[in-house]
Write a protein that holds these residues in place. Structure first.
Motif, PDB file in Angstrom:
ATOM      1  N   SER A  39     -10.205   1.314  15.778  1.00 21.13           N
ATOM      2  CA  SER A  39      -9.615   1.717  15.986  1.00 21.13           C
ATOM      3  C   SER A  39      -9.112   2.238  17.371  1.00 21.13           C
ATOM      4  CB  SER A  39     -10.395   2.981  15.777  1.00 21.13           C
ATOM      5  OG  SER A  39     -11.219   3.482  17.100  1.00 21.13           O
ATOM      6  N   GLY A  75     -14.616   1.839   6.644  1.00 20.77           N
ATOM      7  CA  GLY A  75     -15.044   3.017   6.254  1.00 20.77           C
ATOM      8  C   GLY A  75     -14.049   2.901   4.740  1.00 20.77           C
ATOM      9  N   GLY A  76     -14.044   3.169   4.160  1.00 21.78           N
ATOM     10  CA  GLY A  76     -13.272   3.544   2.906  1.00 21.78           C
ATOM     11  C   GLY A  76     -11.527   3.562   3.064  1.00 21.78           C
ATOM     12  N   GLU A  77     -11.248   4.609   3.856  1.00 20.39           N
ATOM     13  CA  GLU A  77      -9.586   5.046   4.114  1.00 20.39           C
ATOM     14  C   GLU A  77      -9.035   3.197   4.566  1.00 20.39           C
ATOM     15  OE1 GLU A  77      -9.500   8.572   5.644  1.00 20.39           O
ATOM     16  OE2 GLU A  77     -10.602   9.388   4.382  1.00 20.39           O
ATOM     17  N   ARG A  78      -9.304   3.366   6.046  1.00 24.51           N
ATOM     18  CA  ARG A  78      -9.161   1.698   6.244  1.00 24.51           C
ATOM     19  C   ARG A  78      -8.569   0.514   5.210  1.00 24.51           C
ATOM     20  NH1 ARG A  78     -11.991   4.280  10.693  1.00 24.51           N
ATOM     21  NH2 ARG A  78     -10.613   4.981  12.232  1.00 24.51           N
ATOM     22  N   SER A  79      -9.920   0.205   4.474  1.00 21.46           N
ATOM     23  CA  SER A  79     -10.035  -0.459   3.339  1.00 21.46           C
ATOM     24  C   SER A  79      -9.074   0.105   2.640  1.00 21.46           C
ATOM     25  CB  SER A  79     -11.476  -0.618   2.989  1.00 21.46           C
ATOM     26  OG  SER A  79     -12.557  -0.760   3.866  1.00 21.46           O
ATOM     27  N   LYS A  80      -9.102   0.752   2.266  1.00 26.17           N
ATOM     28  CA  LYS A  80      -7.960   1.010   1.189  1.00 26.17           C
ATOM     29  C   LYS A  80      -6.326   0.728   1.533  1.00 26.17           C
ATOM     30  CE  LYS A  80      -9.271   2.461  -3.299  1.00 26.17           C
ATOM     31  NZ  LYS A  80      -8.409   1.731  -4.673  1.00 26.17           N
ATOM     32  N   GLU A  81      -6.508   1.176   3.204  1.00 29.97           N
ATOM     33  CA  GLU A  81      -5.315   1.055   3.620  1.00 29.97           C
ATOM     34  C   GLU A  81      -5.010  -0.489   4.160  1.00 29.97           C
ATOM     35  OE1 GLU A  81      -2.802   2.465   7.759  1.00 29.97           O
ATOM     36  OE2 GLU A  81      -4.057   4.018   7.160  1.00 29.97           O
ATOM     37  N   ASP A  95     -15.298  -7.073   1.828  1.00 26.76           N
ATOM     38  CA  ASP A  95     -15.136  -5.182   2.041  1.00 26.76           C
ATOM     39  C   ASP A  95     -16.361  -4.677   1.872  1.00 26.76           C
ATOM     40  OD1 ASP A  95     -14.485  -3.136   2.992  1.00 26.76           O
ATOM     41  OD2 ASP A  95     -13.538  -2.262   0.783  1.00 26.76           O
ATOM     42  N   SER A  97     -17.014  -1.106   2.299  1.00 25.91           N
ATOM     43  CA  SER A  97     -17.029   0.338   1.356  1.00 25.91           C
ATOM     44  C   SER A  97     -17.253   0.340   0.618  1.00 25.91           C
ATOM     45  CB  SER A  97     -15.438   0.175   2.316  1.00 25.91           C
ATOM     46  OG  SER A  97     -14.407   0.386   1.206  1.00 25.91           O
ATOM     47  N   ALA A  99     -14.077   1.246  -1.131  1.00 26.90           N
ATOM     48  CA  ALA A  99     -13.313   1.288  -2.192  1.00 26.90           C
ATOM     49  C   ALA A  99     -12.410   0.772  -3.387  1.00 26.90           C
ATOM     50  CB  ALA A  99     -12.575   0.665  -0.731  1.00 26.90           C
TER      51      ALA A  99
END
Length: 339
Positions: A39, A75-81, A95, A97, A99
């Protein structure tokens, strides 16, 4: 000279990211260029790879040009994105996470159990690393399932705080110090004090009364084992830094003796039989921490049912439960699919 591969570590400054770097070094993975991504808060930090300084860069959608394999643990949110962006740029994502785990077009892989599933990476350019507790359980149960067909699993987990990340490790350390010095323990990461305590909640609760962590074990086990096994789980957080422990009860279609179970586990890839109760020898987190084997012991008949066994299974959740499993997937990927 063997081919080298350009690798990105997404979440390089986290506990699992750091372990991924260490595993790549230890296993002498053929790395060409390595990129550390995190990040904006962590961008600018300096880490190392094999003694050379590597600048941590901010993760963006343009971070993956020229990358062959991206190891995600952010984390799942960053992996999804960001996994789709990485895959579009030509990187294969592994990955860590939750996700993508239950996506029908994404293989969910534990190399000792279903390495063949890696071939499915071509659909989305993504391979999912299972939940840490699921990984160690299926590694231990795979040889028993192949021999006697597991019908039902009842598992209770005793999970280290490192599964929640660096902040949880620090929270346990600080709480222990505060309590031993007669001061109250402040809680930030967990809903209750974790020092000298056990929390029968990992992740949030679902409508059925189970936590998301428990349901991960149910659903992921079936997908990895490629079998309609009945699974019920209880997940507990305990005040241990590294190493998840599991009490596992299985019911099989045909009888399997304790001696046979021991032989199968001792010979199984990724497993280490640690079972000599007469000498007080059985798996413990302090012994599993820092190594990659799934340790199995306390193997005994379940005398309450016809074809039942009990096992005690321990593994380092950050290594085999996350980083090592991901690097093992990458090793198979370059050996069999990316030549």
């Amino acid at each position: 000279m063997s081919k080298k591969w350009n690798i990105a570590i997404v979440g390089a400054t986290g506990a699992v990211g750091a372990q991924m770097i260490e595993c790549l070094e230890e296993r002498d993975f053929p790395v060409g260029k390595i990129k550390y991504l995190a990040s904006s808060r962590s961008a600018g930090e300096i880490l190392e790879f094999k003694g050379k300084a590597v600048l941590v860069e901010e993760l963006t959608h343009d971070s993956f040009d020229g990358i062959d394999i991206a190891l995600f643990s952010a984390g799942g949110e960053r992996s999804k994105e960001f996994c789709p962006s990485a895959a579009k740029a030509g990187a294969i994502c592994i990955d860590n996470s939750s996700a993508w785990r239950m996506d029908a077009d994404v293989p969910l892989v534990v190399p000792e159990v279903n390495a063949h599933a890696i071939a499915g990476y071509k659909k989305k350019g993504i391979i999912a690393n299972p939940n840490c507790s699921t990984i160690q359980m299926v590694v231990a149960l795979k040889p028993l399932h192949d021999h006697a067909q597991i019908k039902r699993i009842v598992v209770s987990t005793y999970q280290a705080v490192s599964g929640t990340g660096k902040k949880a490790i620090e929270e346990l350390r600080v709480q222990v110090g505060e309590l031993l010095n007669g001061r109250p323990a402040n809680t930030e990461v967990y809903p209750h004090q974790i020092a000298f305590n056990c929390l029968p909640q990992i992740d949030s609760f679902c409508d059925n009364g189970y936590t998301k962590e428990e349901m991960k074990m149910v659903n992921e086990t079936r997908k990895i084992m490629e079998a309609d096994i009945k699974v019920t789980a209880t997940a507990v957080r305990i005040p241990v830094f590294f190493g998840h422990s599991e009490s596992i009860n299985i019911e099989t279609a045909k009888e399997i003796s304790v001696a046979t179970a021991m032989e199968l586990i001792a010979a199984a890839p990724g497993c280490e039989l640690v079972d000599d109760v007469a000498e007080g020898i059985y798996p413990m987190p302090v012994d599993a921490a820092g190594q990659d084997f799934v340790q199995v012991g306390r193997i005994r008949k379940d005398e309450s049912i016809e074809n039942g066994l009990n096992l005690w299974v321990v593994a380092d959740n950050i290594r085999k439960g996350a980083a090592t499993n991901a690097v093992q997937i990458a090793e198979i990927l370059i050996e069999k699919y990316l030549k």
